[in-house]
Design an enzyme around this catalytic site. Structure first.
Site, PDB file in Angstrom:
ATOM      1  N   SER A  87      50.589  45.566  37.215  1.00 14.10           N
ATOM      2  CA  SER A  87      49.670  44.653  37.886  1.00 14.10           C
ATOM      3  C   SER A  87      48.708  45.404  38.791  1.00 14.10           C
ATOM      4  CB  SER A  87      50.467  43.588  38.650  1.00 14.10           C
ATOM      5  OG  SER A  87      49.617  42.577  39.120  1.00 14.10           O
TER       6      SER A  87
ATOM      7  N   ASP B 273      45.635  44.280  34.915  1.00 10.08           N
ATOM      8  CA  ASP B 273      46.089  43.480  33.772  1.00 10.08           C
ATOM      9  C   ASP B 273      45.453  42.096  33.755  1.00 10.08           C
ATOM     10  OD1 ASP B 273      47.681  42.725  36.019  1.00 10.08           O
ATOM     11  OD2 ASP B 273      49.205  41.886  34.702  1.00 10.08           O
TER      12      ASP B 273
ATOM     13  N   ASP C 283      45.420  39.408  35.618  1.00 13.31           N
ATOM     14  CA  ASP C 283      46.064  38.135  35.932  1.00 13.31           C
ATOM     15  C   ASP C 283      45.736  37.684  37.361  1.00 13.31           C
ATOM     16  OD1 ASP C 283      47.668  39.941  37.322  1.00 13.31           O
ATOM     17  OD2 ASP C 283      49.561  39.173  36.558  1.00 13.31           O
TER      18      ASP C 283
END
Length: 579
Positions: A151, A306, A308
């Site tokens: 992340s 990533d 998100d």
């Protein structure tokens, strides 16, 4: 004199055996020969565990590091668990990876192990965002999925997010059960590393269009987007996967004036232009914000590696580009989705929104004003996904989010989705611009309507074994010495999510907390302030959250009210954050 305990030494000795390849053994020997005892202990004192975001750690040799053996063991354990959970079924998994160093290599290794276990693998041919992995699990009818990413963590980290057949990250009991299966693997020889090529299917670029088309169908006001197609947007993927899909989706949505930050467009696991690739940090957003100021942009967005999480900066009342926090972004999205759907007569009695226990109550206030239910979960979007799966077919999920910059509009996936969020943030900005308002002006209107909320997060980093023990002790000390006031304001309620009990200090009365146990302490003051303490599940940090609120009568009082609340937050935090 060595301070390495027997259990740690046993793990070290195992990694020096012939089970491991020569390169790995040499790396362990180097730690020993150069007397790097602290690094040796931190690398071997435990096995990596699934937290709120799966498996995550520093890359290197050792049981507490991300490497081919810990990733291989996790995958073998997950494969063994899948066979037990879905007996006599043809098993399928999806695998993707981000731009981090070694992510592609580890992604292929995961595919190797699954395929060797006679599990069909849908392996993304190139790096793609985490939400695409969640989408793929559902689209291909997989029982599980794995995303290789850490992340927004620093560049030395990598990780392994495991997903279940609903497209959501592993939750109880599967998370603990998979760990048991992983721990049951006693030897590297139990891991099947040899790929069976016939079981691996590459997911190619044309799959993007399926995701894009289904997202575009969620648009609430495509006509307004068409009228505002020249909305000035600056976007940065911060060297991550966002570059593969965000510009495509914005274009498909109808936005024609999108500027990508060139300096951060190329995927690069060293993240050369930032200290941390985290859109929560102003430093990580600074290049994009500067570009936005130069171009007089309406909005500036950036996604983490990533894709998100998304950060957002907008023009403030003085026309300067200002970073919004995750609570503000989530509140704006909730307000837009609910108000726009109400305007079209599309709100239903079974609609709901979701937020976490450390996310602003402004979202709940907004939802209540539209007669829409709010569900509250523990920290971690996997719990939001769990609620979505549980309520599917009974209630309708509209929008949800958490203060750590994770949001999702619509129910295409079961995880936070910055690609989806970028499109809806742009649509939201277009919608309000068509009504002569900037997003910052809308935010101030929310404050005059629902109360001025001010939030702050303080994170203390405590690395290694000593740091983990220090964090545990900080939480133990806090429980042993519960404050009766914070910032001079009386505490009226203490919520201990580990004990699942709410206590009112005034009379000692208690009531149960109907959520899973979690190491979180929360204090509610007589003013309605909410202060929380929790160890991070994905980073070596302990986090302290504070949310305060006061009426804002008129926009002319914005600056003074903001300053007063900031002072109040400072006093409260000084009483609870001890470093």
């Amino acid at each position: 004199m060595s301070t390495i305990d027997l259990a740690t030494q046993s793990r070290v000795d195992r990694w020096l055996s012939e089970e491991y390849d020569a390169e790995t053994v040499a790396a362990v020997k180097q730690l020993i020969d150069t007397n790097q005892e602290t690094e040796l202990v931190d690398s071997f004192y435990k096995a990596l565990e699934f937290g709120t975001g799966g498996l995550r750690g520093i890359m290197g040799v050792g049981s507490n590091r991300i490497n081919k053996y810990t990733i291989g063991q996790a995958t073998q354990g997950l494969a063994n668990y899948l066979k037990k959970q879905f007996p006599n079924q043809a098993l399928k998994v999806a695998v993707s990876y981000d731009s981090r160093n070694n992510s592609q290599k580890l992604g292929h290794l995961v595919a190797d192990v699954f395929s060797a276990n006679d599990i069909e693998v849908y392996l993304f041919e190139e790096l793609r965002p985490t939400p695409m992995l969640s989408f793929a699990v559902r689209h291909f009818g997989c029982q599980s999925g794995v995303m290789l990413t850490a992340s927004h963590n620093p560049k030395e980290y990598n990780g392994y997010k495991a997903y279940w057949n609903d497209g959501g990250q592993l939750v109880a009991p599967h998370d603990k059960n998979v760990i048991e299966e992983v721990n049951a693997i006693q030897s590297v020889r139990d891991i099947q590393f040899e790929r069976k090529a016939e079981n691996v299917h590459l997911v190619k670029e044309d799959f993007d269009q399926i995701y894009i088309d289904q997202n575009k169908a969620l648009s609430i006001n495509p006509d307004i987007v068409a009228a505002q197609k020249d909305l000035k947007i600056v976007f940065s993927p911060i060297h991550g996967t966002g570059i593969t899909l965000v510009p495509k989706l914005l274009k498909a949505w109808g936005f024609e004036n999108v500027t990508v930050v060139d300096e951060q467009a190329e995927p690069n696991g060293n993240f050369p232009t930032v200290v941390y690739p985290n859109p929560e940090e102003e430093e990580a957003m600074s290049i994009a914000m500067k570009k936005g100021q130069e171009l007089d942009s309406d909005i500036v967005m950036a996604t983490d590696p990533d894709a998100d999480r998304v950060g957002l900066a907008v023009k403030n009342l003085d026309g300067k580009i200002q970073l919004l926090n995750g609570n503000q972004i989530g509140s704006l999205l909730a307000y837009y989705v609910l108000s726009a759907r109400e305007e079209k007569g599309e709100l239903k009695s079974n609609d709901y929104v979701v937020k976490t226990i450390v996310t602003t109550n402004l979202i709940s206030d907004i939802a209540e004003s539209f007669s829409v239910k709010t569900h509250e979960t523990l920290t971690g979007f996997k719990f939001i996904g769990e609620i979505m799966t549980k309520l599917e077919g009974q209630e309708k999920y509209l929008v949800g989010g958490e203060e750590s910059y994770g949001f999702l509009v619509g129910d295409l996936v079961r995880d936070k989705d910055a690609v989806n969020s970028c499109a809806f943030i742009a649509e939201m900005a277009a919608y309000f611009k068509s009504r002569g308002k900037s997003l910052f002006e809308v935010l101030t209107e929310l404050y005059t309507t629902y109360g001025f909320y001010k939030e702050k997060l303080i994170s203390l980093t405590k690395k290694g074994k000593a740091g983990a023990e220090e964090i545990q002790q900080m939480m133990a000390d806090l429980r042993a010495n519960l404050p009766i006031s914070l910032g001079g304001i009386e505490v009226k309620e203490v919520r201990d999510y580990q004990a699942s009990i709410t206590t009112k200090p005034a009379d000692g009365s208690t009531s149960p907390i109907n959520l899973p146990k979690s190491d979180v302490l929360q204090f509610i003051t007589v003013d309605g302030d909410v202060i929380s303490a929790r160890p991070s599940g994905t980073e070596p940090k302990i986090k302290f959250y504070c949310s305060v609120k006061t009426p804002l009568i008129d926009i002319s009082g914005y600056e003074k009210t903001s300053s007063d609340l900031e002072n109040k937050v400072t006093k409260i935090m000084a009483d609870i954050v001890k470093d």
